[in-house]
Each structure stands twice: as C-alpha cells, then as structure tokens.
Design an enzyme around this catalytic site. Structure first.
Site, PDB file in Angstrom:
ATOM      1  N   HIS A   1       0.750  -1.057  -0.185  1.00  0.00           N
ATOM      2  CA  HIS A   1       0.105   0.170   0.062  1.00  0.00           C
ATOM      3  C   HIS A   1       0.827   1.217   0.011  1.00  0.00           C
ATOM      4  O   HIS A   1       1.829   1.430   0.582  1.00  0.00           O
ATOM      5  CB  HIS A   1      -1.027   0.114   1.260  1.00  0.00           C
ATOM      6  CG  HIS A   1      -1.886   0.988   1.087  1.00  0.00           C
ATOM      7  ND1 HIS A   1      -1.763   2.270   1.492  1.00  0.00           N
ATOM      8  CD2 HIS A   1      -3.187   0.971   0.863  1.00  0.00           C
ATOM      9  CE1 HIS A   1      -2.544   3.118   1.175  1.00  0.00           C
ATOM     10  NE2 HIS A   1      -3.824   2.045   0.970  1.00  0.00           N
TER      11      HIS A   1
ATOM     12  N   GLU B   1      -3.720   2.285  -7.316  1.00  0.00           N
ATOM     13  CA  GLU B   1      -4.105   3.298  -6.254  1.00  0.00           C
ATOM     14  C   GLU B   1      -3.038   4.425  -6.744  1.00  0.00           C
ATOM     15  O   GLU B   1      -2.244   4.702  -6.097  1.00  0.00           O
ATOM     16  CB  GLU B   1      -4.077   2.904  -5.054  1.00  0.00           C
ATOM     17  CG  GLU B   1      -2.764   2.259  -4.734  1.00  0.00           C
ATOM     18  CD  GLU B   1      -2.387   2.179  -3.154  1.00  0.00           C
ATOM     19  OE1 GLU B   1      -3.676   2.724  -2.226  1.00  0.00           O
ATOM     20  OE2 GLU B   1      -1.368   2.028  -2.590  1.00  0.00           O
TER      21      GLU B   1
END
Length: 230
Positions: free
Chosen positions: A85, A154
């Site tokens: 992430h 993302e």
C-alpha cells in the site's frame, strides 16, 4: 488505523444486514487493523464476508518486532492481505523488493495478496505513470503466482484527498496494467477516494473489476452502498 474492537462490532451490526440482497458474484473483504482480526474471524464465520489483513512479513518467525507472520494470519482464518500500500511505501520504507518478499511469503502460506501499485502526482505530471507502475510490477511480481493475486491501482495523489482519478483514466491505466500481466484474468481494482457518489461510474468501466475502499469503508451505510453498486 481505524476502529477498536468495540467500534468494529458496532460497524458489523450496521453493515452486515445491508448485504442481504447483495448479488452473489460480489466478494466482500474487510481488512482491519491486526487487533480486530480475531473478532472479525469469529463474527464473520459462515458469512459471505472474507477477512483480510493490512500487511504481512516474509519470515515465518524471528526477531522482527512489530511484524506479523503469514501463519499468524492464517490461524485467524485470514484469506487476503494487502501488500505494498502507498502508505507503507511512503511512511515505512516499503520497497519493490520487500513487496516481492511479502507477496511470495503470503502465497506460500495460502493467503491471496492484494498488490497495490500507483504513481504520485509529480510522477503523473512528468508523464511517468506507466514507467513507474510497470517497474513496480516487474520487480514486485518476480516468482509470484498470478492466479492467486489481486492488483489494486491506487494513484497516490487521489488517496484520501477527495480528488478521484477520472473513471475513464483509471480504466485506461488498469488496461495498461493488464497488458503487462501473464495472466489476463487477474482481478484489478481501483482505489483512491472511492465513494458512494462515484462507485457506479467506476464499476461501469470494462477494465475495472472492483474497488479498494479507504475512508468510505468506515461508515456502514456508505460501504454498503459501494458494495451494492448498480
């Protein structure tokens, strides 16, 4: 880093009843902090909702204070784990090399990793979108079984900023990601300020298979609306 166990129980009581009419082809995964995993595993046993973790270490055990091994997750019936992430990369020194170690360790234990890739605003402005993401894929996916993988695009500049990547642009980039994969059937999600107000447009895009939801997942009604997109 949201929700104590008490808050998680309250969330479930408001969220689960809203899944009664959710289409069967939609998989729902909750990825809470480590302290909530045991509670979720018990509370969700027998339900359609899967449990995921937010990170995993590559070693089976050892002197890695603060880390969690794959076996510690599988013991709690965790099925998925987020790896790479942007916040882990930005704040905690995650690299493509350590991402690769985590991916392989997760799969070796039977976990299905959700690999996050994406560019910063500066990289986008400099026309480096594909260069950055392709390098993340090339280095991160060495020795990884793509049949047991989920990828989340993302764009870092759209995370928690309220600024969402246009749906057609997210679709374009995800198509580019898919073109670099050996297995074209890998589910690829979009993540970055996904909200009830934009989920329908996002999921109408042909290349986008799902959503990695951040802030909007904290409110039961908002997250249920996203899960039950039209």
């Amino acid at each position: 880093m949201h929700k104590t166990q008490a808050e998680t129980s309250e969330f479930l009581s408001g969220f689960l009843p809203q899944l009664e009419n959710t289409p069967d082809d939609r998989e729902v995964v909750l990825c809470p902090p480590f302290t909530d995993l045991h509670l979720l595993s018990k509370s969700l046993h027998g339900s359609r909702v899967r449990v995921g973790a937010q990170n995993v270490h590559w070693a089976e055990s050892g002197a890695y204070t603060g880390e969690i091994s794959p076996a510690m997750l599988t013991e709690l019936s965790v099925r998925y784990v987020v790896v790479g992430h942007s916040e882990r990369r930005e704040y905690f020194g995650e690299t493509d090399a350590t991402v690769n170690l985590r991916l392989r360790a997760a799969q070796g234990a039977g976990l299905r990793p959700i690999l996050c890739v994406g560019e910063t605003k500066q990289q986008r402005d400099q026309g480096q979108i594909e260069t950055v993401i392709f390098e993340q894929l090339a280095k991160g996916l060495i020795g990884v079984d793509q049949s047991q993988l989920v990828i989340a695009y993302e764009p870092i500049w759209a995370i928690g900023t309220g600024e969402t990547c246009e749906a057609n642009e997210a679709n374009r980039v995800i198509g580019q990601i898919r073109s670099k994969l050996d297995n074209k059937l890998v589910p690829i999600q979009y993540g970055g300020s996904v909200k009830p107000g934009n989920i329908d447009e996002i999921m109408a895009q042909p290349e986008i298979d799902g959503a990695l939801v951040g802030g909007a997942s904290l409110e039961p009604a908002d997250f249920a609306r996203i899960v039950n997109y039209q």
